[in-house]
Design an enzyme around this catalytic site. Structure first.
Site, short mmCIF file in Angstrom:
data_model
loop_
_atom_site.label_atom_id
_atom_site.label_comp_id
_atom_site.label_asym_id
_atom_site.label_seq_id
_atom_site.Cartn_x
_atom_site.Cartn_y
_atom_site.Cartn_z
N GLY A 26 0.80 -1.22 0.00
CA GLY A 26 0.00 0.00 0.00
C GLY A 26 0.83 1.26 0.00
N HIS A 303 -6.96 -0.15 4.96
CA HIS A 303 -5.66 -0.81 5.00
C HIS A 303 -5.28 -1.07 3.54
CE1 HIS A 303 -5.73 -1.58 9.39
NE2 HIS A 303 -7.04 -1.58 9.18
N THR A 304 -4.54 -0.13 2.97
CA THR A 304 -4.29 -0.17 1.52
C THR A 304 -3.45 -1.36 1.09
OG1 THR A 304 -2.38 1.30 1.80
CG2 THR A 304 -4.50 2.33 1.30
N CYS A 305 -2.62 -1.89 1.98
CA CYS A 305 -1.82 -3.05 1.62
C CYS A 305 -2.68 -4.28 1.38
CB CYS A 305 -0.79 -3.35 2.70
SG CYS A 305 0.46 -2.06 2.90
N PHE A 306 -3.90 -4.26 1.96
CA PHE A 306 -4.79 -5.41 1.85
C PHE A 306 -6.08 -5.06 1.12
CE2 PHE A 306 -2.33 -5.65 5.83
CZ PHE A 306 -1.54 -6.75 5.53
#
Length: 337
Positions: A26, A303-306
């Site tokens: 993210g 949660h941009t990574c997910f």
């Protein structure tokens, strides 16, 4: 710029100064997005819009006035290569001739239409009409270079060579070459050098212009039904009232607000060519996810990574709209990814 090719191909981890958060994808997406905004900003003078209707970018020939312009375009080539290598998108769309030069494809008169519509129309008129009586039409072109009008000859002595019925096709060909290739050849050469240091140029030769455009920029068109189909729910069901309200709100938004929402949730406002099923997470493709948040005092968070939106179950639609708007307005920095 001191990094070697082998170093450029290592795993990329981004840490924003003064901010928390571990980069599982993210932060890198956000970094490419923010850096792209700065690098491709026409006010910097290195790129320019061909028109203000579709905001297609092209290399600004006048950028050569900057003594460090080749270093800048070398860096830009590396940036494009790194974005492709790590499967992130840059929020930019170029004119067709830009992609064709990366692909090693021939430039044609049609490519001038999105780069310089006025010159394109002029050349079409010349080719379709008798130019015998057109005064002062020579193998040269006047260009505005930072306020100075300079004449560039398309052939040696071109300012004194008249365009005639016999040579007008040659004139059109040379004008296209000048406008789309030669006027910015040093900049493009530096960009290709930087790109090649990350990904060998020959790897692009089998792509089409459309495919390369998607590879660099993704798609900024959203198919809401595809988005819904490729969304997972944790703590919610797709037919829960809060979820139906959310999709109704998103559908009612204009494109800019939809893009802002996608950017908030995933770190990118672009979608892969394969659609929402191919959104990237920390460990490869990861679908969009909406997870229930029990605390009603919290704003929606991401949660941009997910590719995950944490959403409280607000009791009324108006509260959901207000809290979403506030969350998007305040969405800066990363805490918790």
């Amino acid at each position: 710029m001191r990094l070697q090719r082998k170093d450029l191909r290592r795993r990329l981890m981004v840490q924003f100064h003064g901010e928390g958060g571990l980069d599982y994808g993210g932060l890198a997406r956000e970094w490419f997005y923010l850096l792209g905004i700065e690098v491709f900003d026409p006010r910097l003078g290195m790129f320019s819009y061909c028109n203000e209707q579709d905001y297609l970018l092209q290399i600004n020939p006048s950028s050569s006035a900057d003594q460090d312009h080749t270093l800048f375009f070398h860096f830009t080539g590396r940036l494009i290569g790194l974005a492709i290598l790590h499967r992130h998108f840059l929020d930019v769309t170029f004119v067709s001739s830009f992609y064709k030069q990366i692909l090693g494809q021939s430039i044609t008169l049609a490519d001038l239409q999105d780069s310089d519509p006025d010159v394109h129309r002029s050349l079409i008129w010349i080719l379709e009409n008798d130019v015998s009586e057109v005064p002062d039409l020579t193998f040269s072109t006047d260009e505005d270079e930072l306020g100075d009008i300079r004449t560039h000859e398309l052939v040696p002595g071109g300012a004194n060579k008249a365009v005639t019925e016999e040579n007008k096709f040659e004139f059109a060909k040379l004008m296209v070459e000048w406008k789309l290739i030669k006027s910015s050849s040093r900049q493009m050469c530096a960009l290709l050098t930087g790109l090649n240091e990350v990904i060998p140029i020959e790897n692009f030769r089998t792509f089409t212009v459309k495919e390369l455009r998607f590879l660099i920029s993704g798609s900024h068109e959203y198919d809401l039904e595809d988005w819904k189909r490729n969304t997972e729910y944790k703590g919610y069901e797709s037919n829960d009232q809060i979820i139906e309200w959310l999709w109704e709100i998103v559908e009612a938004w204009d494109h800019d607000n939809q893009a802002r929402f996608l950017q908030f949730c995933t770190g990118s406002s672009r979608v892969p060519i394969e659609g929402f099923q191919a959104l990237q997470g920390s460990d490869g493709p990861r679908r969009f996810c909406i997870q229930k948040l029990e605390d009603l005092t919290r704003l929606p968070s991401a949660h941009t990574c997910f590719n995950r939106l944490d959403l409280p179950e607000f009791p009324v639609r108006r509260m959901l709209e207000e809290r979403l708007a506030l969350a998007l307005k305040n969405a800066q920095g990363f805490t918790g990814d």
